[in-house]
Design a protein around this motif. Sequence first.
Motif, short mmCIF file in Angstrom:
data_model
loop_
_atom_site.label_atom_id
_atom_site.label_comp_id
_atom_site.label_asym_id
_atom_site.label_seq_id
_atom_site.Cartn_x
_atom_site.Cartn_y
_atom_site.Cartn_z
N PHE A 183 4.42 -10.33 18.49
CA PHE A 183 4.16 -9.00 19.04
C PHE A 183 3.48 -8.16 17.98
O PHE A 183 3.35 -8.57 16.82
N THR A 184 3.01 -7.00 18.38
CA THR A 184 2.42 -6.07 17.43
C THR A 184 3.30 -4.84 17.32
O THR A 184 4.07 -4.52 18.23
N ALA A 185 3.17 -4.15 16.20
CA ALA A 185 4.02 -2.99 15.96
C ALA A 185 3.25 -1.94 15.16
O ALA A 185 2.28 -2.26 14.46
N THR A 186 3.70 -0.72 15.29
CA THR A 186 3.19 0.38 14.47
C THR A 186 4.18 0.62 13.33
O THR A 186 5.38 0.79 13.57
N PHE A 187 3.66 0.64 12.10
CA PHE A 187 4.49 0.87 10.93
C PHE A 187 4.17 2.24 10.34
O PHE A 187 2.99 2.62 10.23
N SER A 188 5.18 2.96 9.97
CA SER A 188 4.98 4.21 9.24
C SER A 188 5.95 4.25 8.06
O SER A 188 7.09 3.77 8.17
N SER A 189 5.49 4.79 6.94
CA SER A 189 6.33 4.88 5.74
C SER A 189 6.41 6.31 5.26
O SER A 189 5.42 7.06 5.36
N SER A 208 0.83 -1.21 0.00
CA SER A 208 0.00 0.00 0.00
C SER A 208 0.86 1.25 0.00
O SER A 208 0.57 2.22 -0.72
N ALA A 209 1.93 1.23 0.82
CA ALA A 209 2.82 2.39 0.89
C ALA A 209 3.50 2.64 -0.46
O ALA A 209 3.67 3.79 -0.89
N LYS A 210 3.87 1.56 -1.15
CA LYS A 210 4.53 1.69 -2.45
C LYS A 210 3.58 2.31 -3.48
O LYS A 210 3.98 3.18 -4.27
N GLN A 245 2.97 8.25 -0.56
CA GLN A 245 2.76 9.35 0.38
C GLN A 245 2.86 8.78 1.79
O GLN A 245 2.74 7.57 1.98
N PRO A 246 3.12 9.63 2.77
CA PRO A 246 3.28 9.12 4.14
C PRO A 246 2.07 8.29 4.56
O PRO A 246 0.92 8.64 4.30
N ALA A 272 13.40 6.64 -6.33
CA ALA A 272 12.35 6.63 -5.31
C ALA A 272 12.59 5.48 -4.33
O ALA A 272 12.84 4.35 -4.72
N SER A 273 12.50 5.80 -3.06
CA SER A 273 12.70 4.80 -2.01
C SER A 273 11.65 5.01 -0.92
O SER A 273 10.95 6.03 -0.89
N LEU A 274 11.56 4.02 -0.03
CA LEU A 274 10.64 4.12 1.11
C LEU A 274 11.42 3.96 2.40
O LEU A 274 12.17 3.01 2.57
#
Length: 352
Positions: free
Chosen positions: A89-95, A66-68, A72-73, A104-106
């Motif tokens: 475990f669970t985690a918060t991801f931000s791109s 989805s981020a690709k 956009q952030p 272009a990179s992420l």
Amino acid sequence: MKPDQLEHLLLENMGTALLLLDKKQRLQYLNPAAEMLLEKSARRVQGRRIDLVCPKQPDMLSFLQSAKKRQQPLIKHKIPLTLPSGHNFTATFSSTPVEINNSASLLIEITRVDSELNPEHDQKHRQQYSATRALIRGLAHEIKNPLGGLRGAAQLLESELNNPEQKEYTSIIMAEADRLHALIDRMLRPSQSPQKQAINIHEIIEHVRKLIQAEAGQGISVCRDYDPSIPNLRLDRGQIVQVLLNIMGNAVEALAGAGEIILRTRVLRQHIINGERYPLSACLEIIDSGPGIPENLQPQVFFPMISGKANGTGLGLSIAQSLISQHDGVINLHSRPGETRFEILFPITQTP
């Protein structure tokens, strides 16, 4: 210090996991926090596609796709992850889309949502500690007298033996009785601090492993996977021996004569223990291949008088958690059918 050196220093010492993916979603960079979080070596995975590096993480891969596409952030909370070691475990991801060398990179930021950060989790541990301390002090008086009789009987038996090998067993009985007597004395003293000294954690593990080896029998294999880079830790030897005896003893009982126990140690970077982040921590895992602990019991296993065994007292794990709490550490439980893993965490601090 040059700007590029400063940037590198900051990235390498951040507690947040950072990944850099190119337009084909190949890993270009992992900082040390990301290596520890994902249990992957940057040298081994650099240049490989993220879906090949982490093939069993559908929610994470869906987020990255989805981020690709959006370029956009983007941020998403509570993404579940399962690591090669079995950690869940669970985690918060931000791109964040970035351009590096006209390509272009992420930039991916991963923040682990530890149960230790949950105020209810901290409150539960405090309740466990208080309840266990009160119960221990009550029971300690009842234990001291029969313990003295046990030691005296072993001493008399040793005086009747001529075989040095047999005397070795009575010596173990007396040494363990003395250790337990000293442990009880310390528990009965108000606000008595652990008698800490710089100790090799692997020496303690090996000592306990030998004690339980006879009880385990030939049908149970004990595999050791130690990290030699762990420095000496400031521990109360007698208390840590008791903790390991309690947990390893439970593992042996759970296996009922057949199965595997894994003893594993690792150094963790930027890990959170009891709500506080430490640059370095030591992790000791005791893993057994038994049937697992019933899910409804797992939140309560560290409370006194809670046991899943018909003949259990419900004291072993509560005592273990209490003793580890006195070392600023914590014991976490992860259990499912076929694998129960107790994770003991200690902060690594400077030893004098």
